[in-house]
Design a protein around this motif. Structure first.
Motif, short mmCIF file in Angstrom:
data_model
loop_
_atom_site.label_atom_id
_atom_site.label_comp_id
_atom_site.label_asym_id
_atom_site.label_seq_id
_atom_site.Cartn_x
_atom_site.Cartn_y
_atom_site.Cartn_z
N ALA A 9 0.79 -1.23 0.00
CA ALA A 9 0.00 0.00 0.00
C ALA A 9 0.82 1.28 0.00
O ALA A 9 0.27 2.36 -0.12
CB ALA A 9 -0.93 0.00 1.21
N LYS A 10 2.13 1.18 0.14
CA LYS A 10 2.98 2.37 0.17
C LYS A 10 3.52 2.65 -1.23
O LYS A 10 3.16 1.99 -2.20
CB LYS A 10 4.13 2.16 1.15
CG LYS A 10 3.70 1.88 2.57
CD LYS A 10 3.15 3.12 3.23
CE LYS A 10 2.86 2.86 4.70
NZ LYS A 10 2.47 4.04 5.40
N GLN A 11 4.43 3.63 -1.33
CA GLN A 11 5.01 3.97 -2.63
C GLN A 11 6.52 3.74 -2.61
O GLN A 11 7.15 3.71 -1.56
CB GLN A 11 4.74 5.44 -2.95
CG GLN A 11 3.28 5.74 -3.20
CD GLN A 11 3.08 7.18 -3.61
OE1 GLN A 11 3.47 8.09 -2.88
NE2 GLN A 11 2.49 7.38 -4.76
N SER A 12 7.09 3.64 -3.82
CA SER A 12 8.53 3.44 -3.99
C SER A 12 8.97 4.17 -5.26
O SER A 12 8.14 4.55 -6.08
CB SER A 12 8.85 1.95 -4.13
OG SER A 12 8.36 1.21 -3.04
N TYR A 13 10.28 4.34 -5.41
CA TYR A 13 10.82 4.89 -6.66
C TYR A 13 12.20 4.31 -6.92
O TYR A 13 12.86 3.83 -6.00
CB TYR A 13 10.85 6.42 -6.64
CG TYR A 13 11.90 7.03 -5.74
CD1 TYR A 13 13.15 7.38 -6.23
CD2 TYR A 13 11.64 7.27 -4.40
CE1 TYR A 13 14.11 7.94 -5.41
CE2 TYR A 13 12.60 7.82 -3.57
CZ TYR A 13 13.84 8.16 -4.09
OH TYR A 13 14.79 8.71 -3.27
N VAL A 14 12.63 4.33 -8.17
CA VAL A 14 13.97 3.85 -8.51
C VAL A 14 14.97 4.90 -8.04
O VAL A 14 14.96 6.04 -8.51
CB VAL A 14 14.11 3.59 -10.02
CG1 VAL A 14 15.54 3.24 -10.37
CG2 VAL A 14 13.17 2.47 -10.45
N GLU A 15 15.82 4.50 -7.10
CA GLU A 15 16.81 5.41 -6.52
C GLU A 15 18.10 5.37 -7.33
O GLU A 15 18.77 6.36 -7.48
CB GLU A 15 17.06 5.01 -5.06
CG GLU A 15 17.80 6.04 -4.24
CD GLU A 15 19.30 5.88 -4.28
OE1 GLU A 15 19.99 6.88 -4.02
OE2 GLU A 15 19.81 4.78 -4.57
N GLY A 47 7.19 -4.02 4.84
CA GLY A 47 5.96 -4.30 4.11
C GLY A 47 6.24 -4.77 2.69
O GLY A 47 5.61 -5.69 2.19
N ALA A 48 7.21 -4.13 2.04
CA ALA A 48 7.57 -4.53 0.67
C ALA A 48 8.17 -5.93 0.65
O ALA A 48 7.86 -6.74 -0.24
CB ALA A 48 8.54 -3.52 0.07
N LEU A 49 9.01 -6.25 1.65
CA LEU A 49 9.60 -7.58 1.71
C LEU A 49 8.53 -8.65 1.97
O LEU A 49 8.57 -9.73 1.37
CB LEU A 49 10.68 -7.64 2.79
CG LEU A 49 11.96 -6.87 2.48
CD1 LEU A 49 12.87 -6.82 3.70
CD2 LEU A 49 12.68 -7.46 1.28
N ALA A 50 7.57 -8.34 2.83
CA ALA A 50 6.48 -9.28 3.10
C ALA A 50 5.67 -9.54 1.83
O ALA A 50 5.32 -10.68 1.53
CB ALA A 50 5.59 -8.75 4.22
N GLU A 51 5.39 -8.48 1.08
CA GLU A 51 4.64 -8.65 -0.17
C GLU A 51 5.47 -9.43 -1.18
O GLU A 51 4.94 -10.30 -1.89
CB GLU A 51 4.24 -7.29 -0.73
CG GLU A 51 3.39 -7.35 -1.98
CD GLU A 51 2.03 -8.01 -1.78
OE1 GLU A 51 1.49 -8.52 -2.78
OE2 GLU A 51 1.51 -8.03 -0.64
N ALA A 52 6.76 -9.16 -1.26
CA ALA A 52 7.64 -9.86 -2.21
C ALA A 52 7.67 -11.36 -1.92
O ALA A 52 7.73 -12.17 -2.86
CB ALA A 52 9.05 -9.28 -2.15
N GLU A 53 7.62 -11.73 -0.65
CA GLU A 53 7.60 -13.15 -0.26
C GLU A 53 6.43 -13.87 -0.93
O GLU A 53 6.58 -15.01 -1.39
CB GLU A 53 7.47 -13.30 1.25
CG GLU A 53 8.69 -12.90 2.04
CD GLU A 53 9.84 -13.87 1.87
OE1 GLU A 53 9.60 -15.08 1.69
OE2 GLU A 53 10.99 -13.40 1.93
#
Length: 128
Positions: A4-10, A80-86
């Protein structure tokens, strides 16, 4: 449940044979200055530009073009992102639990952002 959060290519990490040539190119042609150097300045192992390019020295590289090493993704909620990736069945890499390999081989480095950094980065409209 989707993340549910956001990310960007760093940053995007690229292996190059002649790191000094690439440093000069990104600086002199595109105005991208270095923000970090790993190793000695006259013999860097890796460099990062302001603007999201990471260059990794690989003098023995014989390919016709640079080789993608990984994509660094800044995220609001690393756990949260790692949990979703799992749930997507990705493979963890030896570099750490935040390093993932997708089924087609693409490697991601997930990085926890500080405060509102992701929202601030995404608020920038580079074409405005």
């Amino acid at each position: 449940m989707a993340y549910a959060k956001q990310s960007y290519v760093e940053h995007v990490a690229i292996r190059v044979r002649d790191i000094h040539w690439h440093i000069r190119f990104f600086r002199d042609v595109l105005g991208m200055t270095l923000r970090e150097v790993q190793g000695e300045p006259d013999a860097p192992r890796q460099v990062w530009t302001i603007g999201g390019v990471q260059l990794a020295s690989e003098p023995g590289f014989e390919g016709p073009e640079g080789r993608l090493a990984h994509i660094g993704v800044m995220t609001e909620d690393l756990e949260g992102a790692l949990a979703e990736a799992e749930r997507w069945g990705v493979r963890h890499l030896p570099q750490g639990r935040n390093w993932l390999q997708l089924p087609d081989g693409l490697c991601l480095e997930l990085i926890q952002a500080s405060g509102p950094a992701v929202a601030q980065a995404l608020a920038i409209d580079p074409r405005a």
